[in-house]
Design an enzyme around this catalytic site. Structure first.
Site, PDB file in Angstrom:
ATOM      1  N   PHE A  89      -2.989   9.839  -0.388  1.00  0.00           N
ATOM      2  CA  PHE A  89      -2.628   8.561  -1.001  1.00  0.00           C
ATOM      3  C   PHE A  89      -3.873   7.903  -1.575  1.00  0.00           C
ATOM      4  O   PHE A  89      -4.920   7.867  -0.933  1.00  0.00           O
ATOM      5  CB  PHE A  89      -2.008   7.645   0.055  1.00  0.00           C
ATOM      6  CG  PHE A  89      -1.721   6.243  -0.418  1.00  0.00           C
ATOM      7  CD1 PHE A  89      -0.751   5.999  -1.375  1.00  0.00           C
ATOM      8  CD2 PHE A  89      -2.413   5.165   0.108  1.00  0.00           C
ATOM      9  CE1 PHE A  89      -0.477   4.706  -1.807  1.00  0.00           C
ATOM     10  CE2 PHE A  89      -2.135   3.871  -0.309  1.00  0.00           C
ATOM     11  CZ  PHE A  89      -1.173   3.642  -1.264  1.00  0.00           C
ATOM     12  N   ILE A  91      -4.909   4.288  -3.962  1.00  0.00           N
ATOM     13  CA  ILE A  91      -4.419   3.044  -4.552  1.00  0.00           C
ATOM     14  C   ILE A  91      -5.576   2.323  -5.227  1.00  0.00           C
ATOM     15  O   ILE A  91      -6.732   2.427  -4.808  1.00  0.00           O
ATOM     16  CB  ILE A  91      -3.751   2.147  -3.483  1.00  0.00           C
ATOM     17  CG1 ILE A  91      -3.052   0.936  -4.126  1.00  0.00           C
ATOM     18  CG2 ILE A  91      -4.748   1.735  -2.424  1.00  0.00           C
ATOM     19  CD1 ILE A  91      -2.172   0.153  -3.159  1.00  0.00           C
ATOM     20  N   GLY A  99      -6.514  -9.397  -2.211  1.00  0.00           N
ATOM     21  CA  GLY A  99      -6.528 -10.471  -1.227  1.00  0.00           C
ATOM     22  C   GLY A  99      -5.225 -11.240  -1.111  1.00  0.00           C
ATOM     23  O   GLY A  99      -5.179 -12.279  -0.456  1.00  0.00           O
ATOM     24  N   ASN A 131     -15.528  -0.671   3.969  1.00  0.00           N
ATOM     25  CA  ASN A 131     -14.492  -1.402   3.232  1.00  0.00           C
ATOM     26  C   ASN A 131     -13.430  -1.913   4.218  1.00  0.00           C
ATOM     27  O   ASN A 131     -12.286  -1.462   4.232  1.00  0.00           O
ATOM     28  CB  ASN A 131     -13.880  -0.493   2.164  1.00  0.00           C
ATOM     29  CG  ASN A 131     -13.022  -1.244   1.192  1.00  0.00           C
ATOM     30  OD1 ASN A 131     -12.733  -2.420   1.365  1.00  0.00           O
ATOM     31  ND2 ASN A 131     -12.588  -0.554   0.148  1.00  0.00           N
ATOM     32  N   ALA A 134      -9.851  -3.067   3.119  1.00  0.00           N
ATOM     33  CA  ALA A 134      -8.950  -1.947   2.807  1.00  0.00           C
ATOM     34  C   ALA A 134      -8.450  -1.289   4.088  1.00  0.00           C
ATOM     35  O   ALA A 134      -7.260  -0.969   4.202  1.00  0.00           O
ATOM     36  CB  ALA A 134      -9.653  -0.929   1.920  1.00  0.00           C
ATOM     37  N   TYR A 138      -4.501  -0.944   5.048  1.00  0.00           N
ATOM     38  CA  TYR A 138      -3.859   0.338   5.343  1.00  0.00           C
ATOM     39  C   TYR A 138      -3.221   0.324   6.730  1.00  0.00           C
ATOM     40  O   TYR A 138      -2.114   0.825   6.916  1.00  0.00           O
ATOM     41  CB  TYR A 138      -4.859   1.490   5.232  1.00  0.00           C
ATOM     42  CG  TYR A 138      -5.406   1.701   3.837  1.00  0.00           C
ATOM     43  CD1 TYR A 138      -4.579   1.670   2.723  1.00  0.00           C
ATOM     44  CD2 TYR A 138      -6.759   1.931   3.632  1.00  0.00           C
ATOM     45  CE1 TYR A 138      -5.081   1.858   1.444  1.00  0.00           C
ATOM     46  CE2 TYR A 138      -7.272   2.133   2.354  1.00  0.00           C
ATOM     47  CZ  TYR A 138      -6.430   2.098   1.274  1.00  0.00           C
ATOM     48  OH  TYR A 138      -6.924   2.286   0.014  1.00  0.00           O
TER      49      TYR A 138
END
Length: 182
Positions: A89, A91, A99, A131, A134, A138
């Site tokens: 995956f 994105i 945000g 990160n 992120a 997730y």
């Protein structure tokens, strides 16, 4: 739109948006997030678009539907390995879409599609360890940490780890837009 919930929708990947996709891909935050050091020309991106539209990968345009008229704000991609019914995956969100929870919602919708339409058994991703927004998005979408690739990436010019995360069909707990209508 193919799947929609909570102010976010997934729709077709579109050749007429190649310049928009390219602009998002050149955003410094995206370059850092992917660990890339160099931008790509619009000409190269346009050539790549034709290949992407013919490939076996599953690509969606992400739309913000909380506005009067749906606006494209990102891309979600599944890179399937049909032999073992898994997919990577990936994105990407436009700077103005970050945000606001759209990444989490788009990730959930993509997992819903992966598990209920494509019948994948597992979806995985890699994210650079620094990160943290992120990683949280997730996790909120249903991915779980699965391991670490040590010193596999770059974050702001420094070597960093990449975190592997996965989601499996039986652990997918997100509400299903796909099965709700059946």
């Amino acid at each position: 739109m193919w799947l929609s919930t909570g102010g976010c929708a997934l729709g077709p990947y579109r050749a007429d948006l190649v310049e928009t996709y390219w602009r998002w891909e050149q955003d410094p935050a995206v370059l850092v997030g992917y660990g890339r050091q160099s931008p790509e020309s619009l000409e190269a991106r346009t050539e790549g678009m034709a290949h992407q539209l013919q490939g076996e990968n599953i690509r969606f345009t992400i739309y913000d539907t909380a506005v009067e008229r749906p606006v494209p704000v990102g891309v979600a991609t599944l890179l399937p390995d049909h032999g073992v019914r898994t997919a990577e995956f990936v994105i990407m969100l436009a700077p103005e879409a970050r945000g606001r929870g759209l990444g989490t919602t788009a990730s959930r919708l993509t997992l819903d599609y992966a598990f209920h339409i494509t019948n994948l058994r597992m979806v995985w991703l890699k994210v650079l360890a620094p990160n943290l927004p992120a990683v949280r998005a997730y996790e909120n979408a249903g991915f779980r940490p699965a391991g670490t690739l040590r010193q596999a990436g770059y974050w702001l010019g420094k070597v960093c780890d990449e975190v592997l995360m996965d989601a499996v069909a039986e652990d997918y707990t997100g509400p299903s837009v796909v099965t709700a209508g059946l």
